[in-house]
Design a protein around this motif. Structure first.
Motif, PDB file in Angstrom:
ATOM      1  N   LYS A 254       0.738  -0.835  -0.214  1.00 28.52           N
ATOM      2  CA  LYS A 254       0.270   0.059   0.219  1.00 28.52           C
ATOM      3  C   LYS A 254       0.613   1.502   0.048  1.00 28.52           C
ATOM      4  O   LYS A 254       1.827   1.061   0.400  1.00 28.52           O
ATOM      5  N   GLU A 255       0.611   1.814  -1.129  1.00 29.12           N
ATOM      6  CA  GLU A 255       1.436   4.198  -0.575  1.00 29.12           C
ATOM      7  C   GLU A 255       0.615   4.510  -0.890  1.00 29.12           C
ATOM      8  O   GLU A 255      -0.556   4.395  -1.122  1.00 29.12           O
ATOM      9  N   VAL A 256       1.069   5.688   0.019  1.00 33.88           N
ATOM     10  CA  VAL A 256       0.102   6.692  -0.914  1.00 33.88           C
ATOM     11  C   VAL A 256       0.594   8.012  -1.099  1.00 33.88           C
ATOM     12  O   VAL A 256       2.555   7.777  -0.954  1.00 33.88           O
ATOM     13  N   TYR A 257       0.087   8.611  -2.170  1.00 28.53           N
ATOM     14  CA  TYR A 257       0.734   9.431  -2.702  1.00 28.53           C
ATOM     15  C   TYR A 257       0.269  10.371  -2.737  1.00 28.53           C
ATOM     16  O   TYR A 257      -0.612  10.599  -2.723  1.00 28.53           O
ATOM     17  N   ASN A 258       1.174  11.587  -2.698  1.00 28.52           N
ATOM     18  CA  ASN A 258      -0.173  13.202  -1.817  1.00 28.52           C
ATOM     19  C   ASN A 258       1.341  14.007  -3.171  1.00 28.52           C
ATOM     20  O   ASN A 258       2.411  13.985  -3.856  1.00 28.52           O
ATOM     21  N   LEU A 347      -1.212  11.820 -11.883  1.00 28.43           N
ATOM     22  CA  LEU A 347      -1.419  10.272 -11.179  1.00 28.43           C
ATOM     23  C   LEU A 347      -1.338   9.487 -12.394  1.00 28.43           C
ATOM     24  O   LEU A 347      -0.657   8.583 -11.936  1.00 28.43           O
ATOM     25  N   GLU A 348      -1.899   9.395 -13.797  1.00 26.50           N
ATOM     26  CA  GLU A 348      -1.284   8.439 -14.323  1.00 26.50           C
ATOM     27  C   GLU A 348      -0.597   8.389 -15.065  1.00 26.50           C
ATOM     28  O   GLU A 348      -0.294   6.899 -15.281  1.00 26.50           O
ATOM     29  N   ARG A 349       0.396   8.939 -14.865  1.00 35.06           N
ATOM     30  CA  ARG A 349       1.788   8.507 -15.664  1.00 35.06           C
ATOM     31  C   ARG A 349       2.408   7.775 -14.110  1.00 35.06           C
ATOM     32  O   ARG A 349       3.150   7.021 -14.498  1.00 35.06           O
ATOM     33  N   TYR A 350       1.982   8.629 -13.477  1.00 43.25           N
ATOM     34  CA  TYR A 350       3.143   7.517 -12.220  1.00 43.25           C
ATOM     35  C   TYR A 350       2.946   6.238 -12.146  1.00 43.25           C
ATOM     36  O   TYR A 350       3.661   5.280 -11.950  1.00 43.25           O
ATOM     37  N   LEU A 351       1.319   5.967 -12.470  1.00 38.96           N
ATOM     38  CA  LEU A 351       1.075   4.836 -11.981  1.00 38.96           C
ATOM     39  C   LEU A 351       1.115   3.979 -13.102  1.00 38.96           C
ATOM     40  O   LEU A 351       1.433   3.093 -13.031  1.00 38.96           O
ATOM     41  N   MET A 352       1.418   4.755 -14.336  1.00 38.38           N
ATOM     42  CA  MET A 352       2.288   4.460 -15.834  1.00 38.38           C
ATOM     43  C   MET A 352       3.200   3.656 -16.014  1.00 38.38           C
ATOM     44  O   MET A 352       3.640   2.207 -15.947  1.00 38.38           O
ATOM     45  N   GLY A 358       6.697  -3.511 -13.754  1.00 37.66           N
ATOM     46  CA  GLY A 358       6.468  -4.453 -13.070  1.00 37.66           C
ATOM     47  C   GLY A 358       5.447  -4.682 -12.170  1.00 37.66           C
ATOM     48  O   GLY A 358       4.982  -5.731 -11.842  1.00 37.66           O
ATOM     49  N   ALA A 359       4.845  -3.489 -11.634  1.00 40.69           N
ATOM     50  CA  ALA A 359       3.483  -3.840 -10.566  1.00 40.69           C
ATOM     51  C   ALA A 359       2.392  -4.318 -10.915  1.00 40.69           C
ATOM     52  O   ALA A 359       2.228  -3.589 -12.002  1.00 40.69           O
ATOM     53  N   LYS A 360       1.243  -4.323 -10.660  1.00 43.32           N
ATOM     54  CA  LYS A 360      -0.557  -4.132 -11.094  1.00 43.32           C
ATOM     55  C   LYS A 360      -0.502  -4.036  -9.891  1.00 43.32           C
ATOM     56  O   LYS A 360      -0.884  -3.733  -8.618  1.00 43.32           O
ATOM     57  N   ILE A 361      -1.289  -2.569 -10.720  1.00 41.17           N
ATOM     58  CA  ILE A 361      -2.075  -1.797  -9.717  1.00 41.17           C
ATOM     59  C   ILE A 361      -3.542  -2.459  -9.176  1.00 41.17           C
ATOM     60  O   ILE A 361      -4.302  -2.346 -10.306  1.00 41.17           O
ATOM     61  N   VAL A 362      -4.148  -2.493  -7.853  1.00 41.91           N
ATOM     62  CA  VAL A 362      -5.081  -3.486  -8.176  1.00 41.91           C
ATOM     63  C   VAL A 362      -6.213  -2.741  -7.485  1.00 41.91           C
ATOM     64  O   VAL A 362      -7.331  -2.597  -8.096  1.00 41.91           O
ATOM     65  N   HIS A 363      -5.949  -1.223  -6.823  1.00 38.30           N
ATOM     66  CA  HIS A 363      -6.361  -0.642  -6.394  1.00 38.30           C
ATOM     67  C   HIS A 363      -6.163   1.217  -6.127  1.00 38.30           C
ATOM     68  O   HIS A 363      -5.147   1.063  -6.066  1.00 38.30           O
ATOM     69  N   CYS A 364      -7.572   2.059  -6.990  1.00 37.86           N
ATOM     70  CA  CYS A 364      -5.741   3.520  -6.905  1.00 37.86           C
ATOM     71  C   CYS A 364      -7.216   4.403  -6.990  1.00 37.86           C
ATOM     72  O   CYS A 364      -8.284   4.569  -7.223  1.00 37.86           O
ATOM     73  N   GLU A 365      -7.326   5.432  -5.517  1.00 40.84           N
ATOM     74  CA  GLU A 365      -8.392   6.134  -5.460  1.00 40.84           C
ATOM     75  C   GLU A 365      -8.153   6.892  -4.601  1.00 40.84           C
ATOM     76  O   GLU A 365      -7.429   7.298  -4.227  1.00 40.84           O
ATOM     77  N   GLY A 366      -8.729   8.148  -5.335  1.00 43.32           N
ATOM     78  CA  GLY A 366      -7.421   9.912  -5.264  1.00 43.32           C
ATOM     79  C   GLY A 366      -9.030  10.544  -4.192  1.00 43.32           C
ATOM     80  O   GLY A 366      -9.916  10.806  -4.832  1.00 43.32           O
ATOM     81  N   ASN A 367      -8.464  11.669  -3.874  1.00 41.84           N
ATOM     82  CA  ASN A 367      -9.348  12.878  -3.448  1.00 41.84           C
ATOM     83  C   ASN A 367      -9.124  14.084  -3.350  1.00 41.84           C
ATOM     84  O   ASN A 367      -7.363  14.085  -3.899  1.00 41.84           O
ATOM     85  N   VAL A 377      -4.029  16.636  -4.677  1.00 39.97           N
ATOM     86  CA  VAL A 377      -4.623  15.407  -4.384  1.00 39.97           C
ATOM     87  C   VAL A 377      -4.107  14.385  -2.992  1.00 39.97           C
ATOM     88  O   VAL A 377      -2.687  14.453  -3.483  1.00 39.97           O
ATOM     89  N   ASN A 378      -4.464  13.487  -2.734  1.00 36.43           N
ATOM     90  CA  ASN A 378      -3.952  12.252  -1.765  1.00 36.43           C
ATOM     91  C   ASN A 378      -4.571  10.852  -2.125  1.00 36.43           C
ATOM     92  O   ASN A 378      -6.368  11.232  -2.949  1.00 36.43           O
ATOM     93  N   ALA A 379      -3.410  10.131  -3.082  1.00 40.30           N
ATOM     94  CA  ALA A 379      -4.171   9.036  -3.386  1.00 40.30           C
ATOM     95  C   ALA A 379      -3.956   7.558  -2.759  1.00 40.30           C
ATOM     96  O   ALA A 379      -3.349   7.791  -2.000  1.00 40.30           O
ATOM     97  N   SER A 380      -4.755   6.771  -2.223  1.00 42.59           N
ATOM     98  CA  SER A 380      -4.339   5.146  -1.403  1.00 42.59           C
ATOM     99  C   SER A 380      -4.317   4.980  -3.169  1.00 42.59           C
ATOM    100  O   SER A 380      -4.738   4.019  -3.777  1.00 42.59           O
TER     101      SER A 380
END
Length: 411
Positions: A254-258, A347-352, A358-367, A377-380
């Protein structure tokens, strides 16, 4: 390689002509006499032969009743013969050779590749400040020790490979340890967690697993030990051994993205670009050229270009290029919708980037929200990724030893 040998031993350039040139070529083939760059001309053929093959060539030409004409002599023996009276030339060549030989004993370039979390400049500064700098004798460089230091001092570096190529020290790092990673430790090692999370997949190639699928582990926990145990028929430990642990461990983390951007900011609109030489350098010394007074609203970038022979024989001579860009500031004011769109794209560029690693994104929710004069933006982010880094073998705790079952891992 053949061209080098031909230059060292010398080669002769001939023209053959007559009524039986084809018979002459057949005789050369039958006697395994090598001719190269064979080309037809108006009244015969031209070709190269080795200097040592001249007598055989002459005998075959006499047998075939064809005429041979020497067109040229090329290579080192003929060059030396032609310039044997030029002592200063030979002295200069010897001096140049000795100089290159002496310079080849030192380190003149350090390069880094493979990093994403850590930049090339970060690793270079770490190495030059703490271990090796430009001008270090190559025999003083311990690549194995440097690899250990990099893995120990940088949590995100899972694997490091240091090698001396010519006069260059090349450091290759990888921040994800998976089955495709070609491990390079020169001695037995453990694989430890470089992140905290839950194990979702584990494939052990060699070593003793200390955790299993479903286990929650913290960063620094030993995942696969390089210690292996041999058991008797009654499962009594008879012998222990050390090997290089290897395997693939996938963990759910789990990672917190700010991230945040200002409501009002200025963009740089480039209006012009100019290149110039800033200085010449020789080893640790440099000679600066006079600079013009720097104008306002100018970006300045510098690039170092070293003189080298081939791909990896760097010399302690080069230039520093200075690239200046004139720009005009332009003020921008973001609306809430524009700010959210910009933050979402970042955020999308970061996830890409994570997915590409090699990471598989299971869930991402941004506020998304506005705070003071900024939009943020704060995303889990929950992801599954390969984890692990190499570490020197450490002795197991009593609790870990009690967990171990018989292993079939072989050295």
């Amino acid at each position: 390689m053949l061209k080098i040998l031909h230059f060292i031993f010398g080669r002769l350039y001939f023209q053959v002509k007559g009524y039986q040139t084809e018979r002459f070529l057949n005789l050369c083939a039958k006697n395994h006499l090598v001719l190269w760059e064979l080309k037809p001309v108006s009244d015969g053929y031209v070709f190269f032969i080795r200097r040592s093959s001249y007598q055989m060539l002459e005998a075959l030409a006499e047998k075939a009743n064809v005429d041979l004409a020497l067109q040229g002599q090329k290579g080192l023996p003929y060059f030396l013969k032609e310039h044997k009276k030029r002592k200063i030339l030979f002295f200069s060549m010897c001096l140049c050779g000795l100089m290159i030989l002496s310079l080849s004993q030192f380190l003149w370039e350090i390069t880094v590749s493979g990093g994403e979390v850590y930049s090339e400049s970060d690793i270079l500064k770490y190495v030059t400040d703490n271990y090796y700098h430009i001008g270090t004798l190559k025999y003083q460089i311990d690549c194995g020790a440097l690899e250990d230091h990099l893995r120990e001092d940088y949590a995100e570096i899972a694997w490091a490979s240091c090698s001396i190529q010519g006069t260059r020290l090349h450091i290759r790092i990888k921040e994800t340890l998976d089955r495709k990673t070609k491990q390079n430790p020169k001695k037995p090692c453990d694989i430890v967690a470089n992140k905290s999370g839950i194990i979702t997949k584990m494939a052990v190639k060699s070593g003793t697993p200390l955790v299993g699928v479903g286990d929650s582990v913290k960063s620094g926990t030993t995942l696969i030990s390089g210690l292996i145990y041999y058991y008797s028929d009654d499962f009594t430990v008879t012998q222990t051994d050390k090997i290089k642990a290897d395997g693939e461990i996938v963990m759910r983390t789990k990672e917190v993205y700010n991230n945040s951007i200002p409501m009002e900011y200025y963009e740089k609109l480039i209006t012009g670009k100019k290149k110039s030489i800033k200085n010449l350098y020789f080893g640790q010394y440099q000679f600066d050229f006079p600079e013009k007074k720097r104008q306002d609203h100018t970006n300045v970038m510098t690039k170092r270009r070293s003189l080298k022979i081939g791909k990896s024989f760097y010399l302690p001579i080069g230039i520093t290029m200075q690239i200046t860009e004139r720009y005009r500031p332009k003020k921008k004011i973001l609306t809430k919708k524009e700010a959210q769109l910009k933050l979402k794209k970042q955020l999308e560029r970061y996830l890409m980037k994570k997915a590409k690693a090699g990471a598989k994104i299971v869930h991402c929710e941004g506020n998304y929200k506005k705070k003071n004069n900024r939009y943020e933006v704060n995303a889990s982010i929950i992801k599954e990724e390969s984890v692990g880094k190499i570490r020197n073998i450490k002795k197991l705790t009593k609790k870990q030893e009690e967990m171990i079952t018989p292993t079939t891992a072989q050295q």
